[in-house]
Each structure stands twice: as C-alpha cells, then as structure tokens.
Write an enzyme that holds these catalytic residues in place. Sequence first.
Site, PDB file in Angstrom:
ATOM      1  N   LYS A 135     -20.039  19.580 -24.668  1.00  9.53           N
ATOM      2  CA  LYS A 135     -21.168  19.326 -23.854  1.00  9.53           C
ATOM      3  C   LYS A 135     -21.215  20.056 -23.129  1.00  9.53           C
ATOM      4  O   LYS A 135     -22.010  20.656 -22.578  1.00  9.53           O
ATOM      5  CB  LYS A 135     -20.644  18.448 -23.034  1.00  9.53           C
ATOM      6  N   GLN A 170     -18.900  10.521 -18.240  1.00 12.15           N
ATOM      7  CA  GLN A 170     -18.565  10.215 -19.592  1.00 12.15           C
ATOM      8  C   GLN A 170     -17.674   8.943 -19.800  1.00 12.15           C
ATOM      9  O   GLN A 170     -16.583   8.602 -19.026  1.00 12.15           O
ATOM     10  CB  GLN A 170     -17.699  11.284 -19.871  1.00 12.15           C
ATOM     11  N   ASP A 203     -28.216  11.230 -19.331  1.00  9.50           N
ATOM     12  CA  ASP A 203     -28.230  10.325 -20.322  1.00  9.50           C
ATOM     13  C   ASP A 203     -28.509   8.450 -20.736  1.00  9.50           C
ATOM     14  O   ASP A 203     -28.573   8.586 -21.694  1.00  9.50           O
ATOM     15  CB  ASP A 203     -25.950  10.081 -20.016  1.00  9.50           C
TER      16      ASP A 203
END
Length: 296
Positions: A57, A101, A124
């Site tokens: 990412k 994460q 997200d």
Amino acid sequence: MYLCAMQILDGKIVAQSVKEELKQKVDLLKQEGKKTPHLAAVLIGNNGASETYVASKVKTCGEIGYESTLIRFDESVSEEELLKKIGDLNNDSTVDGILVQLPLPKHISEEKVINTIAAEKDVDGFHPSNIGKMVQGQPSYIPATPYGILLLMQHYNIQTKGKHAVVIGRSNIVGRPMSILLSQNNSTGNCTVTLCHSHTHNLKTLCLQADIIVAALGKPEFLTADMVKEGAVVIDVGITRVDDATKKKGYSIKGDVHFESVAPKCSFITPVPGGVGAMTIAALMKNTYLAATNHR
Ligand code: NAD
C-alpha cells in the site's frame, strides 16, 4: 457438453489502469500547486502477511504520487496508546486517509479501533457511519475489497442485473458488504443475493444455482468444480499462506477456489494472486483520493 470460453479477470492490469488514472489526477494537483493526498498506515506487530500488505500500500502511494506515513507499533502496544495515535491522526489536517492494518493483537478491540477512526478519513470503509451510508446507497467510502471487485467486474462489463450471486463468507470487511453491494439498485447491483456462512446448509446446492460466486471464507481451494455451474463468474477473495517446501519463501499463496478444476467451467474467473488482491489496493487508493478531495 457445453464448454464456455473462459476469461481471466486480470486484477493486475485493471489495478494498473486505476493507478494511472489517479496518477494523472495527482500530477494535475501538483501542477496547480495543491497538496497531494496523504495516507497514514498503522501497522501493529510483525505478522508476515500484514507486513506485505502494508508495504504494498505504501509503495503504491509512492507510485501514484501520494504522500504516505507508516506508523509502526510493537505487538505489545496498549489499546489506549493506539487509540491516542488514531486520535492524533484524526486531528492532523495534513492526513487525508487512515488505515489500521487488520488483524489486531487479541488485547486490542477491533471495534474500538474502527469506531475511533474519523469517518471522513476511514478509507478502508469499515466505520459504522460509512457502512450505514453504503447500505442506504448514500455516497461513502466503500470497503476496499468489495469495491475493488465491483471495479474489476465493471471493467470486464460483467452484467449483474437479475443474476443470482452467492457470497461465501459474512465478514464485515468482505462478505457482508459484498452481499449488500450486489443487491443494490444500481448498475453494479440488482442481483438476487444469497449470503452463505459456516452455518449454511446445502452450500453446494446453492453454489450450483449461482451465476456469480464470491468466495471469501479463507479456506484454501474450498470451492471445487462440482460446486460450480457452467458459465458462472467466480471471484476468489481468499489469500492463505500454505506451507510449500518447493518455494524459496517456504509457502505458497492459495485462494479459496480450486482454480485448475473450476476455471474451465467459468465464463470469468479471478486468479490468486493477480486478481482481487491487486484491486483491493487500487480501491483503497481511489478512496484516499476521494478523502483528499472531500477534505479540501
Ligand atoms: P473471516 O475469517 O473474517 O470470515 C470468514 C467467513 O467465512 C465467516 O463469515 C465464516 O462464517 C465463513 N466460513 C468459514 N468456513 C465456512 C464454510 N465451510 N462454509 C461457508 N462459510 C464459511 O475472513 P475475511 O476477513 O472475510 O477473509 C476471507 C479470506 O479473504 C481470507 O483468506 C483473507 O485472507 C482474504 N482476504 C483477501 C483480501 C484481498 O484483498 N484479496 C482482503 C481481505 C481478506
């Protein structure tokens, strides 16, 4: 017997075109002297898969021309310290998007972490406010993996209207939002959706009725040819590391679909790797661009 021409849904190529489009937009921002989007990624511990995802990412941010900040914590970080850091990132006006994460260490509440990220920086798309808006079809950050799948299907002009979609797995980050998106009254939805999970009876019978199958259960090579009807579209979300002494790294990556047997029956299928994983990052980058433009 009818044998259809199977086409691979190439996530790498489609992700690349999404990234190029975003890069052009960022180049324009730079020419206009405007600030480029900034993603802050938080990584806790040193889980191998999480390390790989976050590195990928951050690398993609660099390729597109976004700013990125990687914040690392030891596995033993307290929940309080992590939540404080998220609060600081929420208040930092130079940061547009925040991702933490997953999975988190057991002593940290995933729910608290997700709820603490400011909804407007939740690239997200896991915050209840974004999920609620998505359910109602309002503009929101769509969870990156289902969003990436929709972008991939759209690219290949896969029709969803009136189709029966079977989604296997009901997690908040993949299966459940996927089932909602496919059922929505819009051009990437209008499916009749069956959401399957670990308590579903007759999974094989349901799968055999499906025009579209999204396998997101995390069980390597679970979906086999006898569960798939001719001409189905099969989307493989699974990513599992399986011990493999023949590989230098000591493992290979397996999807949830037994690709070799299932692929010949499909009209379209995603490979693993090179399918949904690449699209997840592309979708995250789209959400980050949106956050930056909303933010300013
Ligand atoms: P999860 O463990 O949170 O959820 C798994 C779901 O599968 C659960 O709802 C469970 O009820 C269901 N399930 C388990 N066994 C089942 C069975 N035998 N029959 C039917 N349903 C069953 O998983 P997740 O976070 O949604 O991830 C699923 C997979 O997708 C994992 O392999 C994960 O690594 C992968 N993943 C990939 C990406 C990507 O970018 N490609 C992103 C997220 C997750």
